[in-house]
Scaffold this motif. Structure first.
Motif, mmCIF file in Angstrom:
data_model
loop_
_atom_site.group_PDB
_atom_site.id
_atom_site.type_symbol
_atom_site.label_atom_id
_atom_site.label_comp_id
_atom_site.label_asym_id
_atom_site.label_seq_id
_atom_site.Cartn_x
_atom_site.Cartn_y
_atom_site.Cartn_z
ATOM 1 N N VAL A 1 -5.103 -12.640 -27.050
ATOM 2 C CA VAL A 1 -4.858 -13.059 -25.671
ATOM 3 C C VAL A 1 -5.885 -12.404 -24.756
ATOM 4 C CG1 VAL A 1 -3.250 -12.966 -23.742
ATOM 5 C CG2 VAL A 1 -2.402 -13.409 -26.042
ATOM 6 N N GLN A 2 -6.497 -13.216 -23.919
ATOM 7 C CA GLN A 2 -7.415 -12.692 -22.907
ATOM 8 C C GLN A 2 -6.813 -12.940 -21.533
ATOM 9 O OE1 GLN A 2 -11.194 -14.612 -23.839
ATOM 10 N NE2 GLN A 2 -11.857 -12.746 -24.870
ATOM 11 N N LEU A 3 -6.914 -11.937 -20.675
ATOM 12 C CA LEU A 3 -6.316 -12.014 -19.354
ATOM 13 C C LEU A 3 -7.391 -11.877 -18.286
ATOM 14 C CD1 LEU A 3 -3.289 -9.633 -20.000
ATOM 15 C CD2 LEU A 3 -3.335 -12.113 -20.187
ATOM 16 N N GLN A 4 -7.277 -12.695 -17.251
ATOM 17 C CA GLN A 4 -8.248 -12.679 -16.155
ATOM 18 C C GLN A 4 -7.486 -12.616 -14.841
ATOM 19 O OE1 GLN A 4 -11.732 -12.831 -16.487
ATOM 20 N NE2 GLN A 4 -11.859 -12.491 -14.284
ATOM 21 N N ALA A 5 -7.598 -11.479 -14.168
ATOM 22 C CA ALA A 5 -6.903 -11.307 -12.891
ATOM 23 C C ALA A 5 -7.823 -11.688 -11.737
ATOM 24 C CB ALA A 5 -6.447 -9.864 -12.732
ATOM 25 N N SER A 6 -7.234 -12.231 -10.687
ATOM 26 C CA SER A 6 -8.005 -12.617 -9.502
ATOM 27 C C SER A 6 -7.114 -12.557 -8.279
ATOM 28 C CB SER A 6 -8.568 -14.029 -9.676
ATOM 29 O OG SER A 6 -7.519 -14.972 -9.819
ATOM 30 N N GLY A 7 -7.746 -12.679 -7.107
ATOM 31 C CA GLY A 7 -6.983 -12.757 -5.868
ATOM 32 C C GLY A 7 -7.021 -11.515 -5.010
ATOM 33 N N GLY A 8 -7.654 -10.468 -5.491
ATOM 34 C CA GLY A 8 -7.727 -9.248 -4.700
ATOM 35 C C GLY A 8 -8.634 -9.422 -3.494
ATOM 36 N N GLY A 9 -8.578 -8.452 -2.610
ATOM 37 C CA GLY A 9 -9.423 -8.510 -1.426
ATOM 38 C C GLY A 9 -8.989 -7.492 -0.399
ATOM 39 N N LEU A 10 -9.525 -7.649 0.798
ATOM 40 C CA LEU A 10 -9.228 -6.763 1.914
ATOM 41 C C LEU A 10 -8.236 -7.442 2.851
ATOM 42 C CD1 LEU A 10 -9.826 -4.218 3.627
ATOM 43 C CD2 LEU A 10 -11.730 -5.515 4.654
ATOM 44 N N VAL A 11 -7.191 -6.733 3.207
ATOM 45 C CA VAL A 11 -6.164 -7.287 4.088
ATOM 46 C C VAL A 11 -5.663 -6.176 5.003
ATOM 47 C CG1 VAL A 11 -4.303 -6.837 2.439
ATOM 48 C CG2 VAL A 11 -4.032 -8.656 4.135
ATOM 49 N N GLN A 12 -5.225 -6.564 6.185
ATOM 50 C CA GLN A 12 -4.657 -5.590 7.108
ATOM 51 C C GLN A 12 -3.225 -5.266 6.734
ATOM 52 O OE1 GLN A 12 -5.201 -7.183 11.080
ATOM 53 N NE2 GLN A 12 -7.112 -6.035 11.319
ATOM 54 N N ALA A 13 -2.811 -4.087 7.105
ATOM 55 C CA ALA A 13 -1.426 -3.698 6.871
ATOM 56 C C ALA A 13 -0.493 -4.735 7.482
ATOM 57 C CB ALA A 13 -1.160 -2.333 7.471
ATOM 58 N N GLY A 14 0.553 -5.059 6.727
ATOM 59 C CA GLY A 14 1.499 -6.079 7.147
ATOM 60 C C GLY A 14 1.163 -7.463 6.644
#
Length: 123
Positions: A1-14
């Motif tokens: 099984v190979q896993l690929q995570a995505s969707g991270g980034g910079l966001v403000q609190a809240g």
């Protein structure tokens, strides 16, 4: 099984972010899937996990009520919806797969790991 995570980034609190983990392999639907995170200078910690059918979910106390884990076995994906983000949620987030059917909060129970995606929450 190979896993690929995505969707991270910079966001403000809240704010909110949605992480996704795409898995290859025909047996994905039988695996427990989990999300872990590692903040700078800290050990990796459990965030959330979900059983193969999605019937059982577990969350770390620090994210309970703010994060939601879900999976789509038809698409071989597991998502982590993160709401009301806090600066202390800043970390590299990893998805992981456990070949056993028993949901575990212990990272050593997981057999396969994605490469991680960075989430940064500014105050």
């Amino acid at each position: 099984v190979q896993l690929q995570a995505s969707g991270g980034g910079l966001v403000q609190a809240g704010g909110s972010l949605k992480l996704s983990c795409a898995a290859s392999g025909r047996t994905f639907s039988s695996y427990v899937m989990g999300w872990f995170r590692q903040a700078p200078g800290k050990e990796r910690e459990f965030v959330a996990a979900i059983t193969w059918g999605g019937g059982t979910k577990s969350y770390a106390d620090s994210v309970k009520g703010r994060f939601i884990i879900s999976r789509d076995n038809a698409k071989n994906t597991v998502d982590l919806q993160m709401n009301s983000l806090r600066p202390e949620d800043t970390a590299v987030y990893y998805c992981a797969a456990d070949r056993t059917a028993k949901l575990s909060l212990n990272e050593y129970a997981y057999d396969y790991w994605g490469q991680g995606t960075l989430v940064t929450v500014s105050s």
